[in-house]
Design an enzyme around this catalytic site. Structure first.
Site, short mmCIF file in Angstrom:
data_model
loop_
_atom_site.label_atom_id
_atom_site.label_comp_id
_atom_site.label_asym_id
_atom_site.label_seq_id
_atom_site.Cartn_x
_atom_site.Cartn_y
_atom_site.Cartn_z
CD GLU A 123 -0.36 -6.91 -7.61
OE1 GLU A 123 -0.44 -5.83 -6.98
OE2 GLU A 123 0.71 -7.32 -8.13
CD GLU B 269 6.45 3.08 -10.54
OE1 GLU B 269 7.53 2.69 -10.11
OE2 GLU B 269 5.60 2.34 -11.05
#
Length: 373
Positions: free
Chosen positions: A182, A234
């Protein structure tokens, strides 16, 4: 202490990044002030940090729930067990859940907080690198469906993220590397200078150099906090944070959430996303090799494995939660340091990329084949 603010109006919250934080009772109680507190953790983390966090919270106001370890526990049955305990202990709407652990604990605890009495407070105390740099920030909470990862969930922001970087010393090497996927992703999507710094400093990072750890956690949180503040739910730019995740989530699902750690699957997914970007004319071979190199140096897989069932993987990818009526959307690299959300290419191209990467000899495949801890 480094502090990063997630700016969401009246739901804004701090991310505190500091060694020894779990033992700082004044700081812990400042950001977790509720009189009813339940710490949710797992059987691996509890012996290391639960009693220390309990002391910092003050023993007269907290309960704890210790869950089995593993991604396979991130399901509706475990969610029900948390809510059953909240009901049995008479937790009120002004109570607070505290997630002490990695991404699985953070996701399921946050989802329980979102559901219980239509939403109570929760705080994140992440103890893994992956959670500190990614999953503890941003308010995504969920459990898995047997056929698709994170299919059942809600957006529910924590009241604080308290990241004690000293906890990273207790991570197995494999878990630590999984978190680096990540971190690398953040550089690839938004910050090529950070990517270059990671390439130059990977040895120090793997040696747990204190300054290097502070840099990767702090910069990752800055990048994610900025994106979340701009696109909390999102609907647009936040989707960039899913680079490699459509491929990766399919690998996790096909492995029954046991064969792959999340970061390992994302790492292999990032490589496949890079080569797909190349096939789409966005980046070149040298860029793809650079992506492979930094991921491999982080001791992460660069292949989905020679035994991958490509057709099953393609079917599973269609279930990705980013799919809409207009079809599956994926994240690709326009260049290193800049990503774009676009419609998925046709299945033939994806099949070609998956098969080509499956044929690559992966130096880290044998380590991944051990049961995920």
């Amino acid at each position: 202490m480094e502090t990063v603010q997630v700016s969401l109006g009246d739901r804004s919250y701090p991310i505190h990044i500091v060694p020894g934080l779990i033992d700082d009772g004044d700081l812990v109680r400042k950001y977790i002030p509720a009189r009813q507190v339940m710490i949710v953790t797992n059987e691996i983390v509890a012996p290391l940090y639960l009693s220390r966090l309990e002391r910092s919270l003050a023993a007269d106001r907290e309960h704890s729930l210790i869950l089995p370890d593993g991604e396979e526990q991130k399901n509706l049955a475990t969610l029900g067990a948390i809510i059953d305990r909240l009901v049995a202990e008479g937790f009120r709407r002004d109570a607070c859940l505290v997630a002490l652990g990695g991404g699985v604990i953070g996701d399921i605890t946050g989802f329980a907080a979102a559901c219980y009495q239509r939403g109570i407070a929760f705080a994140q105390v992440p103890t893994t690198l992956l959670a500190q740099v990614d999953s503890a920030v941003g308010g995504k909470t969920a459990v898995n469906h047997p056929k698709a990862k994170n299919m059942i969930g809600a957006f529910h922001q924590p009241i604080a993220v308290l990241a004690d970087t000293d906890t990273l010393a207790s991570l197995p090497e494999r878990e630590f590397s999984a978190g680096l996927a990540e971190v690398i992703k953040h550089g690839l999507i938004l910050d090529e200078a950070f990517l270059a710094w990671l390439e130059d400093n990977m040895a120090a990072i793997l040696d747990h150099d204190a300054g290097a750890l502070a840099r990767i956690v702090g910069r990752s949180c800055e990048i994610k906090a900025a994106i979340v503040a701009e696109d909390e739910l999102e609907q647009g730019r936040r989707a960039l944070l899913n680079l490699g995740h459509t491929f990766g989530h399919a690998l996790e699902s096909l492995g029954a959430y046991r064969d792959w750690l999340h970061g390992e699957a994302v790492a292999a997914g990032i490589v496949m996303a890079a080569w797909t970007s190349k096939e789409l004319g966005m980046i070149d071979d040298a860029d793809c090799r650079r992506v492979e190199a930094v991921i491999s140096r982080a001791r992460l897989p660069i292949s989905p494995g020679a035994d991958i069932d490509t057709e099953a993987m393609l079917r599973t990818m269609k279930l990705d939660k980013k799919a809409s009526a207009s079809g599956l959307r994926m994240i690709f690299l326009e260049r290193l340091g800049r990503a774009v959300v676009t419609a998925a290419p046709d299945a033939a191209l994806l099949r070609q990329v998956i098969d080509a990467r499956a044929a690559v000899q992966d130096p880290h495949a044998s380590a991944r084949r051990t049961t995920a801890s």
